[in-house]
Design an enzyme around this catalytic site. Structure first.
Site, PDB file in Angstrom:
ATOM      1  N   ARG A  11      52.482 -39.718  18.675  1.00 13.50           N
ATOM      2  CA  ARG A  11      52.134 -41.131  18.822  1.00 13.50           C
ATOM      3  C   ARG A  11      52.573 -41.695  20.169  1.00 13.50           C
ATOM      4  O   ARG A  11      51.941 -42.576  20.729  1.00 13.50           O
ATOM      5  CB  ARG A  11      52.797 -41.949  17.706  1.00 13.50           C
ATOM      6  N   LYS A  19      64.443 -14.232  11.000  1.00  8.46           N
ATOM      7  CA  LYS A  19      65.692 -13.796  11.638  1.00  8.46           C
ATOM      8  C   LYS A  19      65.786 -12.286  11.484  1.00  8.46           C
ATOM      9  O   LYS A  19      65.541 -11.756  10.400  1.00  8.46           O
ATOM     10  CB  LYS A  19      66.898 -14.468  10.975  1.00  8.46           C
ATOM     11  N   GLU A  71      77.520 -25.009   7.683  1.00 11.48           N
ATOM     12  CA  GLU A  71      77.240 -25.566   9.010  1.00 11.48           C
ATOM     13  C   GLU A  71      78.346 -26.514   9.423  1.00 11.48           C
ATOM     14  O   GLU A  71      78.903 -27.226   8.583  1.00 11.48           O
ATOM     15  CB  GLU A  71      75.933 -26.354   8.977  1.00 11.48           C
ATOM     16  N   ASP A  82      66.495 -29.408   1.761  1.00  8.57           N
ATOM     17  CA  ASP A  82      66.553 -28.932   3.144  1.00  8.57           C
ATOM     18  C   ASP A  82      66.875 -27.437   3.218  1.00  8.57           C
ATOM     19  O   ASP A  82      66.305 -26.722   4.037  1.00  8.57           O
ATOM     20  CB  ASP A  82      67.629 -29.731   3.895  1.00  8.57           C
ATOM     21  N   HIS A 124      65.259 -21.691   2.476  1.00 10.03           N
ATOM     22  CA  HIS A 124      66.061 -20.615   3.073  1.00 10.03           C
ATOM     23  C   HIS A 124      66.911 -19.878   2.031  1.00 10.03           C
ATOM     24  O   HIS A 124      66.927 -18.648   1.980  1.00 10.03           O
ATOM     25  CB  HIS A 124      67.014 -21.164   4.142  1.00 10.03           C
ATOM     26  N   LYS A 130      76.864 -29.267   5.120  1.00 13.75           N
ATOM     27  CA  LYS A 130      77.077 -29.737   6.498  1.00 13.75           C
ATOM     28  C   LYS A 130      78.534 -30.154   6.642  1.00 13.75           C
ATOM     29  O   LYS A 130      79.201 -30.467   5.670  1.00 13.75           O
ATOM     30  CB  LYS A 130      76.174 -30.934   6.785  1.00 13.75           C
TER      31      LYS A 130
HETATM   32  C1  BG6 Z   1      66.804 -26.139   8.987  1.00 16.29           C
HETATM   33  C2  BG6 Z   1      67.412 -27.335   8.329  1.00 16.29           C
HETATM   34  O1  BG6 Z   1      65.688 -25.687   8.270  1.00 16.29           O
HETATM   35  O2  BG6 Z   1      67.765 -25.091   9.041  1.00 16.29           O
HETATM   36  C3  BG6 Z   1      68.650 -27.783   9.078  1.00 16.29           C
HETATM   37  O3  BG6 Z   1      66.461 -28.377   8.320  1.00 16.29           O
HETATM   38  C4  BG6 Z   1      69.617 -26.633   9.233  1.00 16.29           C
HETATM   39  O4  BG6 Z   1      69.290 -28.867   8.433  1.00 16.29           O
HETATM   40  C5  BG6 Z   1      68.909 -25.418   9.801  1.00 16.29           C
HETATM   41  O5  BG6 Z   1      70.642 -27.045  10.121  1.00 16.29           O
HETATM   42  C6  BG6 Z   1      69.801 -24.213   9.810  1.00 16.29           C
HETATM   43  O6  BG6 Z   1      69.132 -23.186  10.491  1.00 16.29           O
HETATM   44  P1  BG6 Z   1      69.949 -22.092  11.295  1.00 16.29           P
HETATM   45  O7  BG6 Z   1      68.899 -21.167  11.808  1.00 16.29           O
HETATM   46  O8  BG6 Z   1      70.684 -22.820  12.385  1.00 16.29           O
HETATM   47  O9  BG6 Z   1      70.884 -21.465  10.307  1.00 16.29           O
END
Ligand code: BG6
Length: 509
Positions: free
Chosen positions: A66, A204, A238, A257, A262, A362
């Site tokens: 945008r 990965k 994280e 998320d 994942h 987090k």
């Molecule tokens: C993302 C999430 O998909 O994966 C993030 O939205 C997260 O919140 C991230 O930090 C982690 O990915 P990686 O590759 O840094 O482990």
């Protein structure tokens, strides 16, 4: 694709040589080009590939968003985020970059885009092959996908004889219902072969390596079951907080998320049966069986299987950081979880009664991604009369971050006259093999998408199965009685809420 196995040299890898397969020319159209993902992941990945001759020569990258910008402004903005070491390389790369301002719900704007892309196709001889990458907030995915379709851009074999593919970033919907709606919209305009649902964890190197470790070696599989394994741990911790993604994170939280995608993929790769061939659909079929076998979440006894948390102010690396509710853009009364610990069971012959502990959060003390396979005790210890302590059991750790490694701990005798046992480790670091540059996850997904290889992407049935499992968990988190009381606070820089500690002790050193 050819298997390069003519070598007799045992040190040389036996490989599927993807890098020698010519990449087709194409235009990559990125929607959401003024956002975080484009600046932090996509353009750096494309630039890195470009610098290593990993992109086709006939390639164009068109950012759409945008924000009002022109080609020059977009190139400058991207250069600032990539911070290239070589100005000359960047200048060469920048000749492939374009920007088109777009309003996502404007048919007229998408109509304008069509001739503009045609022009770029001709200039870069991309043969009309196009990848539409949705790097937009998830709520815009169906809108943009529909607009691409309505503007006639989704048609394979269009009048330029090129192909069209669409790449969708997770989360795919926000629950089962919206995931199905998104899929219906995608399928109104695209066939399944054109749809690439990204989960960058699958790209990965060490995540892919789980399949090699398990199914290219004979020694692990006989032990890979309830008879020998005590529990499995899947950890993605994280250090970062939500940073500038509060708007997104408030809607998503850790369950959508990290867990819907994942974490479930790591679980599937660890628990699945061997596919008969390393082929997109056969691999994905086996994963689906795992998702289908997940024991439904028991809301009655949820306390044993789910612990949710939210970070408060604390300290990370010696510096003070604010709590989640004080982050910019976060509701001061927010009940969004930033930490979750789930205990799940795969209800099948191989895994019955083996708990899988999945943890992600987090603002934990360090960034670490790993899978732990914890083996059972020996059936009978002949050392029990000599040693008064329990002997540590074997552990296989598949490290994904910060170190790509495979680590096996086992007991040895301490050298000397007395009988003492001491744990030792066999440690393999993936880097030891890195005589060729490894691809970053986003580089890999972009290349696979250009090649049309869907092995590392989600299939819709997998998405739906995962939502089916997660929906009751989300209900427990979002619409349950006493919702606030179920969200445990934890200080930033600690390993999560007190309530989770008995499990965390099993998973973090
Ligand atoms: C993302 C999430 O998909 O994966 C993030 O939205 C997260 O919140 C991230 O930090 C982690 O990915 P990686 O590759 O840094 O482990």
């Amino acid at each position: 694709m050819k298997i390069a196995n003519e070598n007799q040299d045992k040190e040389r890898p036996l490989c599927v040589n993807l890098t020698n397969t010519p990449l087709p020319p194409c235009t990559i159209v990125i929607f959401g080009a003024s956002g975080d993902l484009t600046a932090r992941k996509l353009i750096p990945a494309l630039f890195h590939l470009f610098c290593n001759d990993g992109l086709p020569q006939q390639v164009a990258i068109v950012g759409c968003a945008r924000t009002v910008l022109d080609d020059h402004g977009f190139r400058k903005k991207m250069q600032e985020s990539v911070q290239p070491e070589s100005a000359a390389k960047w200048a060469a790369f920048a000749t492939h970059l374009y920007y088109r301002q777009i309003t996502y719900d404007s048919t007229a704007k998408f109509e304008e885009l069509r001739p503009s892309l045609h022009q770029i196709d001709i200039q870069h001889q991309t043969g009309g092959n196009r990848i539409f990458y949705l790097a937009t907030p998830p709520t815009l995915h169906p809108i943009v996908a529909a607009m691409i379709g309505k503007a006639g851009l989704a048609t394979e074999q269009n009048h330029h004889n090129g192909w069209a593919r669409i790449v969708v970033e997770k989360p795919f919907g926000s629950n089962l219902k919206t995931a199905m709606e998104l899929d219906a919209t995608l399928h109104e305009h695209f066939t399944e072969q054109q749809i690439f649902r990204i989960d960058h964890y699958l790209a990965k190197e060490t995540v892919q390596n789980i399949l090699m470790l398990r199914f290219a070696n004979a020694i692990f599989e006989p032990l890979w079951n309830r008879n020998y394994i005590d529990y499995v741990g899947i950890v993605a911790s994280e250090k970062l907080g939500v940073e500038h993604r509060a708007g997104f994170y408030e809607q998503t939280g850790v369950l959508r998320d990290m867990f819907q995608n994942h974490m479930q993929q790591l679980l599937a790769l660890t628990a699945m049966e061997a596919p008969s061939l390393f082929e997109a659909d056969r691999v994905r079929d086996e994963k689906i069986k795992v998702f289908r076998s997940l024991k439904p979440f028991d809301r009655e006894n949820s306390g044993d299987n789910l612990i949710l948390g939210q970070y408060r102010a604390g300290s990370i690396d010696g510096g003070n950081v604010v709590g989640y509710r004080d982050e910019n853009g976060v509701n001061p009364d927010s009940l969004t979880p930033t930490f979750a610990m789930m205990r799940v069971f795969v209800d099948n012959w191989r895994w019955r009664h083996v708990p899988f502990y999945m943890v992600s959060g987090k603002r934990l003390p360090r960034k670490e991604t790993k899978i732990i396979i914890q083996f059972k005790e020996v059936p009978h210890s002949m050392f029990s009369s000599l040693l008064d302590e329990r002997i540590d059991t074997n552990r296989l750790t598949l490290g994904i971050y910060p170190v790509d490694e495979i680590k096996l701990t086992f007991q040895t005798k301490t050298p000397g006259p007395s009988i003492c046992l001491q744990p030792a480790t066999l440690d393999f670091k993936y880097q030891q093999l890195a005589n060729t540059p490894t691809l970053d996850a986003y580089e890999k997904v972009l290349l696979d998408c250009m090649m049309g290889d869907q092995t590392l992407f989600w299939r819709q049935d997998g998405v739906e199965q995962c939502w089916k499992f997660l929906n009751p968990v989300l209900d427990e988190c979002e619409i349950c009685e006493g919702q606030a009381g179920k969200l445990h606070p934890y200080g930033a820089g600690t390993w999560g809420p007190e309530a989770a500690q008995k499990w965390m002790r099993l998973l973090v050193d």
